[in-house]
Design a protein around this motif. Structure first.
Motif, PDB file in Angstrom:
ATOM      1  N   MET A  16      14.762  21.033 -37.417  1.00  0.00           N
ATOM      2  CA  MET A  16      13.562  20.361 -37.919  1.00  0.00           C
ATOM      3  C   MET A  16      13.815  19.622 -39.225  1.00  0.00           C
ATOM      4  N   PHE A  17      14.646  20.200 -40.084  1.00  0.00           N
ATOM      5  CA  PHE A  17      14.900  19.578 -41.385  1.00  0.00           C
ATOM      6  C   PHE A  17      15.403  18.146 -41.234  1.00  0.00           C
ATOM      7  N   SER A  18      16.109  17.841 -40.160  1.00  0.00           N
ATOM      8  CA  SER A  18      16.690  16.502 -40.014  1.00  0.00           C
ATOM      9  C   SER A  18      15.672  15.456 -39.567  1.00  0.00           C
ATOM     10  N   PHE A  19      14.525  15.875 -39.068  1.00  0.00           N
ATOM     11  CA  PHE A  19      13.500  14.947 -38.596  1.00  0.00           C
ATOM     12  C   PHE A  19      12.412  14.667 -39.620  1.00  0.00           C
ATOM     13  N   VAL A  20      12.513  15.285 -40.798  1.00  0.00           N
ATOM     14  CA  VAL A  20      11.507  15.100 -41.847  1.00  0.00           C
ATOM     15  C   VAL A  20      12.198  14.923 -43.191  1.00  0.00           C
ATOM     16  N   GLY A  21      11.449  14.494 -44.173  1.00  0.00           N
ATOM     17  CA  GLY A  21      11.943  14.451 -45.544  1.00  0.00           C
ATOM     18  C   GLY A  21      12.604  13.160 -45.974  1.00  0.00           C
ATOM     19  N   LYS A  22      12.484  12.883 -47.282  1.00  0.00           N
ATOM     20  CA  LYS A  22      13.084  11.677 -47.867  1.00  0.00           C
ATOM     21  C   LYS A  22      14.596  11.643 -47.697  1.00  0.00           C
ATOM     22  N   ALA A  23      15.229  12.800 -47.738  1.00  0.00           N
ATOM     23  CA  ALA A  23      16.689  12.861 -47.631  1.00  0.00           C
ATOM     24  C   ALA A  23      17.193  12.290 -46.310  1.00  0.00           C
ATOM     25  N   ASN A  24      16.352  12.276 -45.298  1.00  0.00           N
ATOM     26  CA  ASN A  24      16.745  11.783 -43.974  1.00  0.00           C
ATOM     27  C   ASN A  24      16.118  10.445 -43.610  1.00  0.00           C
ATOM     28  N   MET A  25      15.552   9.760 -44.591  1.00  0.00           N
ATOM     29  CA  MET A  25      14.919   8.459 -44.345  1.00  0.00           C
ATOM     30  C   MET A  25      15.917   7.334 -44.645  1.00  0.00           C
ATOM     31  N   LYS A  26      17.014   7.307 -43.878  1.00  0.00           N
ATOM     32  CA  LYS A  26      18.033   6.275 -44.033  1.00  0.00           C
ATOM     33  C   LYS A  26      18.580   5.896 -42.665  1.00  0.00           C
ATOM     34  N   ALA A  27      19.261   4.790 -42.615  1.00  0.00           N
ATOM     35  CA  ALA A  27      19.855   4.332 -41.358  1.00  0.00           C
ATOM     36  C   ALA A  27      20.780   5.402 -40.790  1.00  0.00           C
ATOM     37  N   ASN A  28      20.729   5.568 -39.481  1.00  0.00           N
ATOM     38  CA  ASN A  28      21.566   6.509 -38.731  1.00  0.00           C
ATOM     39  C   ASN A  28      21.257   7.975 -39.015  1.00  0.00           C
ATOM     40  N   PHE A  29      20.140   8.270 -39.655  1.00  0.00           N
ATOM     41  CA  PHE A  29      19.684   9.643 -39.825  1.00  0.00           C
ATOM     42  C   PHE A  29      18.545   9.868 -38.842  1.00  0.00           C
ATOM     43  N   LEU A  30      18.190  11.117 -38.562  1.00  0.00           N
ATOM     44  CA  LEU A  30      17.239  11.413 -37.492  1.00  0.00           C
ATOM     45  C   LEU A  30      15.766  11.293 -37.848  1.00  0.00           C
ATOM     46  N   ASN A  31      15.424  11.075 -39.097  1.00  0.00           N
ATOM     47  CA  ASN A  31      14.013  10.925 -39.444  1.00  0.00           C
ATOM     48  C   ASN A  31      13.569   9.506 -39.090  1.00  0.00           C
ATOM     49  N   ALA A  32      13.547   9.235 -37.791  1.00  0.00           N
ATOM     50  CA  ALA A  32      13.220   7.898 -37.287  1.00  0.00           C
ATOM     51  C   ALA A  32      11.798   7.474 -37.630  1.00  0.00           C
ATOM     52  N   ALA A  33      10.903   8.436 -37.839  1.00  0.00           N
ATOM     53  CA  ALA A  33       9.516   8.124 -38.191  1.00  0.00           C
ATOM     54  C   ALA A  33       9.345   7.912 -39.693  1.00  0.00           C
ATOM     55  N   ASN A  34      10.426   8.116 -40.463  1.00  0.00           N
ATOM     56  CA  ASN A  34      10.340   8.047 -41.923  1.00  0.00           C
ATOM     57  C   ASN A  34       9.188   8.918 -42.424  1.00  0.00           C
ATOM     58  N   PHE A  35       9.150  10.138 -41.899  1.00  0.00           N
ATOM     59  CA  PHE A  35       8.038  11.041 -42.188  1.00  0.00           C
ATOM     60  C   PHE A  35       8.354  11.978 -43.338  1.00  0.00           C
ATOM     61  N   PRO A  45      13.808  22.168 -49.226  1.00  0.00           N
ATOM     62  CA  PRO A  45      15.014  22.909 -49.628  1.00  0.00           C
ATOM     63  C   PRO A  45      15.206  24.240 -48.881  1.00  0.00           C
ATOM     64  N   ALA A  46      14.124  24.870 -48.465  1.00  0.00           N
ATOM     65  CA  ALA A  46      14.239  26.129 -47.729  1.00  0.00           C
ATOM     66  C   ALA A  46      14.711  25.918 -46.296  1.00  0.00           C
ATOM     67  N   LEU A  47      14.682  24.668 -45.833  1.00  0.00           N
ATOM     68  CA  LEU A  47      15.095  24.356 -44.464  1.00  0.00           C
ATOM     69  C   LEU A  47      16.459  23.676 -44.392  1.00  0.00           C
ATOM     70  N   ALA A  48      16.805  22.940 -45.411  1.00  0.00           N
ATOM     71  CA  ALA A  48      18.045  22.160 -45.401  1.00  0.00           C
ATOM     72  C   ALA A  48      19.264  23.081 -45.435  1.00  0.00           C
ATOM     73  N   PRO A  49      20.266  22.832 -44.594  1.00  0.00           N
ATOM     74  CA  PRO A  49      21.438  23.712 -44.515  1.00  0.00           C
ATOM     75  C   PRO A  49      22.146  23.928 -45.848  1.00  0.00           C
ATOM     76  N   GLU A  50      22.181  22.919 -46.685  1.00  0.00           N
ATOM     77  CA  GLU A  50      22.909  23.051 -47.945  1.00  0.00           C
ATOM     78  C   GLU A  50      22.217  23.974 -48.953  1.00  0.00           C
ATOM     79  N   SER A  51      20.937  24.256 -48.754  1.00  0.00           N
ATOM     80  CA  SER A  51      20.222  25.106 -49.715  1.00  0.00           C
ATOM     81  C   SER A  51      19.470  26.274 -49.079  1.00  0.00           C
ATOM     82  N   ALA A  52      19.345  26.302 -47.763  1.00  0.00           N
ATOM     83  CA  ALA A  52      18.532  27.326 -47.091  1.00  0.00           C
ATOM     84  C   ALA A  52      19.008  28.754 -47.365  1.00  0.00           C
TER      85      ALA A  52
END
Length: 117
Positions: A16-35, A45-52
């Motif tokens: 889920m973390f990859s489909f939401v958030g500013k960190a994933n609002m870039k080309a070739n990232f999965l937040n296609a809705a820019n949500f 941060p509690a969901l992202a692999p680097e900090s969860a």
């Protein structure tokens, strides 16, 4: 459209973390809705692999619920359809139990195959 995307983990925040958030609002990232929303960013941060790993189980679950609630209310993604897949086996083989979707995706379905002879 994001076809055939799934997780092999039964963790509701696993991908889920990859489909939401500013960190994933870039080309070739999965937040296609820019949500994103303030709630998503606060809980990200509690969901992202680097900090969860720095959050305990209860905190991760609370963050997951908060983000899923935002997604349910805002509906940034709309599932249109799911492809049906057909799997066949040679005669003389059977499954111990019907494989789940996750068994098929992860390849663990092979552990369920037995000889029927």
């Amino acid at each position: 459209m994001i076809p055939g995307f799934t997780s092999t983990l039964p963790d509701p925040s696993g991908l889920m973390f990859s489909f939401v958030g500013k960190a994933n609002m870039k080309a070739n990232f999965l937040n296609a809705a820019n949500f994103t929303t303030d709630t998503v960013e606060k809980n990200y941060p509690a969901l992202a692999p680097e900090s969860a790993a720095t959050y305990d189980r209860e905190a991760r679950w609370a963050a997951t619920r908060a983000v899923l609630t935002e997604v349910a209310e805002q509906v940034p993604y709309v599932p249109l359809f799911t492809r049906q897949n057909v799997y066949t086996m040679a005669s003389g083989l059977t499954y111990l139990r019907s494989p789940s979707f996750y068994d098929k995706v992860s390849g663990t379905w092979i552990d369920l195959v037995r000889s029927s002879k």
